[in-house]
Design a protein around this motif. Structure first.
Motif, short mmCIF file in Angstrom:
data_model
loop_
_atom_site.label_atom_id
_atom_site.label_comp_id
_atom_site.label_asym_id
_atom_site.label_seq_id
_atom_site.Cartn_x
_atom_site.Cartn_y
_atom_site.Cartn_z
N UNK A 119 31.93 -16.20 31.55
CA UNK A 119 30.67 -15.50 31.30
C UNK A 119 30.87 -14.23 30.46
N UNK A 120 29.80 -13.80 29.84
CA UNK A 120 29.81 -12.61 29.00
C UNK A 120 29.19 -11.44 29.77
N UNK A 121 29.99 -10.47 30.23
CA UNK A 121 29.44 -9.35 31.00
C UNK A 121 28.49 -8.48 30.19
N UNK A 122 28.56 -8.56 28.86
CA UNK A 122 27.67 -7.76 28.01
C UNK A 122 26.31 -8.43 27.81
N UNK A 155 29.73 -16.70 20.26
CA UNK A 155 30.39 -16.10 19.11
C UNK A 155 29.69 -16.46 17.81
N UNK A 156 28.91 -17.54 17.84
CA UNK A 156 28.21 -18.00 16.65
C UNK A 156 26.78 -17.47 16.65
N UNK A 157 26.13 -17.44 15.49
CA UNK A 157 24.73 -16.98 15.44
C UNK A 157 23.83 -17.81 16.35
N UNK A 158 22.73 -17.20 16.77
CA UNK A 158 21.83 -17.85 17.72
C UNK A 158 21.34 -19.20 17.21
N UNK A 159 21.09 -19.31 15.91
CA UNK A 159 20.58 -20.56 15.37
C UNK A 159 21.63 -21.68 15.41
N UNK A 160 22.91 -21.30 15.47
CA UNK A 160 23.97 -22.30 15.57
C UNK A 160 23.94 -22.98 16.94
N UNK A 161 23.81 -22.17 18.00
CA UNK A 161 23.61 -22.72 19.32
C UNK A 161 24.84 -23.00 20.14
N UNK A 162 26.02 -22.97 19.54
CA UNK A 162 27.23 -23.27 20.30
C UNK A 162 27.62 -22.10 21.20
N UNK A 206 49.92 -19.97 21.59
CA UNK A 206 48.69 -19.22 21.34
C UNK A 206 47.51 -20.18 21.32
N UNK A 207 46.48 -19.88 22.13
CA UNK A 207 45.27 -20.67 22.16
C UNK A 207 44.18 -19.97 21.36
N UNK A 208 43.35 -20.76 20.70
CA UNK A 208 42.14 -20.23 20.11
C UNK A 208 41.03 -20.25 21.14
N UNK A 209 39.88 -19.71 20.80
CA UNK A 209 38.71 -19.82 21.67
C UNK A 209 38.29 -21.28 21.73
#
Length: 319
Positions: free
Chosen positions: A21-24, A32-39, A137-140
């Motif tokens: 979860x994102x505490x912010x 991480x992507x723009x809202x219109x992307x949706x991911x 090393x892992x990516x997101x």
């Protein structure tokens, strides 16, 4: 035996929860992507936590070899206080009978006896300070499709406080809780294993195999109501002959069916694993294109997920 340069692709699903979860954003899903992307996304820290927690449980007290302690963990002393880096390191040194050596060479002790130090590296800020970059090393992890999180509310039956000692009233009703959840999502995460850095941290083949097992079983092991029901679906490990070569971005060669256009244009959104297919044909074509540079390919697949592409020559039994 030396570690080969390698790449990892790990795909997992989640139902009725949010693994990271994102505490912010009021503990909503991370975006991480723009809202219109949706991911939506999961941090690499979250994935490493799954691995560490599994190893911590499966390899109790460092395992029979005393090589698989976990340095980065939440641990308290007899007074219930959280231990810092120095105290955690001293505790491990004491358990392996190297309390005296720890005074002058803590680095060697942690490298020899801690799985996560050899695999993910370490920042040790207690004098004498040192740090090691991790060979793994892992990516997101990003969802393979747009995801809408839902804001829900419920109640807890138990009151939050008792009747007071002086006869005054306590709470007479249960409390209200609120949360965000994701009904269903499929995430893909990429990772790399650097052969040259593995030499520096002394990561072994056994460490590599434990890492792969922990990715799979750690996803199932680490449970909490808010994290939802998680299931590992697909794990790919590619090893290369050349310690300076890798194909890169292998996760982009795996497609989710039904595709993005269906999700975005009002079509029925899958609600479980049985509603999706992983198309790995582009991935297999790319692996075949570079077969002269590849030492080994292994794939683990959960029996509940449909796969489009012939993976039989690479398929491994599940743990």
């Amino acid at each position: 035996m030396a570690i080969n340069n390698g790449e990892i692709v790990f795909i997992k699903s989640v139902k009725d929860g949010i693994p990271n979860r994102d505490p912010l954003q009021d503990s909503d899903a991370r975006r991480l992507f723009p809202e219109e992307d949706g991911r939506i996304s999961l941090s690499d820290v979250s994935i490493k936590r799954d691995v560490r927690d599994y190893v911590l449980s499966a390899e109790t007290n460092g395992g029979t070899s005393k090589k698989n302690f976990i340095f980065v963990q939440e641990k308290v002393n007899e007074k219930g206080k959280l231990l810092g880096r120095g105290s955690l390191a001293e505790s491990i040194a004491e358990q392996v009978g190297k309390k005296q050596e720890a005074k002058t060479d803590m680095k060697s002790i942690l490298v020899e006896h801690c799985f996560d130090v050899r695999t993910f590296g370490i920042v040790y800020s207690v004098k004498p300070k040192f740090n090691l970059t991790g060979p793994v090393q892992f990516g997101w992890a990003h969802s393979l499709h747009p995801v809408d999180s839902q804001y829900i509310q419920g109640t807890v039956v138990m009151p939050s406080s008792d009747v007071k000692d002086d006869g005054g009233e306590g709470k007479t009703q249960g409390t209200i809780w609120t949360s965000y959840i994701v009904p269903f999502a499929v995430f893909a995460m990429s990772g790399v294993i650097n052969a040259k850095i593995a030499e520096q941290t002394k990561m072994t083949k056994d460490d590599q195999e434990l890492l792969l097992k922990a990715l799979w079983q750690g996803t199932q092991y680490r449970q909490a109501r808010g994290r939802g029901q998680q299931q590992p679906l697909f794990l790919l490990h590619v090893e290369y002959n050349n310690p300076f070569f890798r194909i890169g971005y292998l996760e982009d060669l795996i497609e989710l069916v039904p595709g993005e256009e269906v999700w975005r244009n009002g079509g029925k959104r899958p609600s479980s694993v049985k509603d999706i297919t992983l198309n790995v044909s582009p991935l297999l074509e790319k692996l075949n294109e570079y077969k002269d540079k590849i030492a080994n390919v292994r794939i683990w697949v959960h029996p509940s997920v449909a796969v489009d592409g012939n993976i039989e020559i690479y398929k491994q039994p599940l743990w």
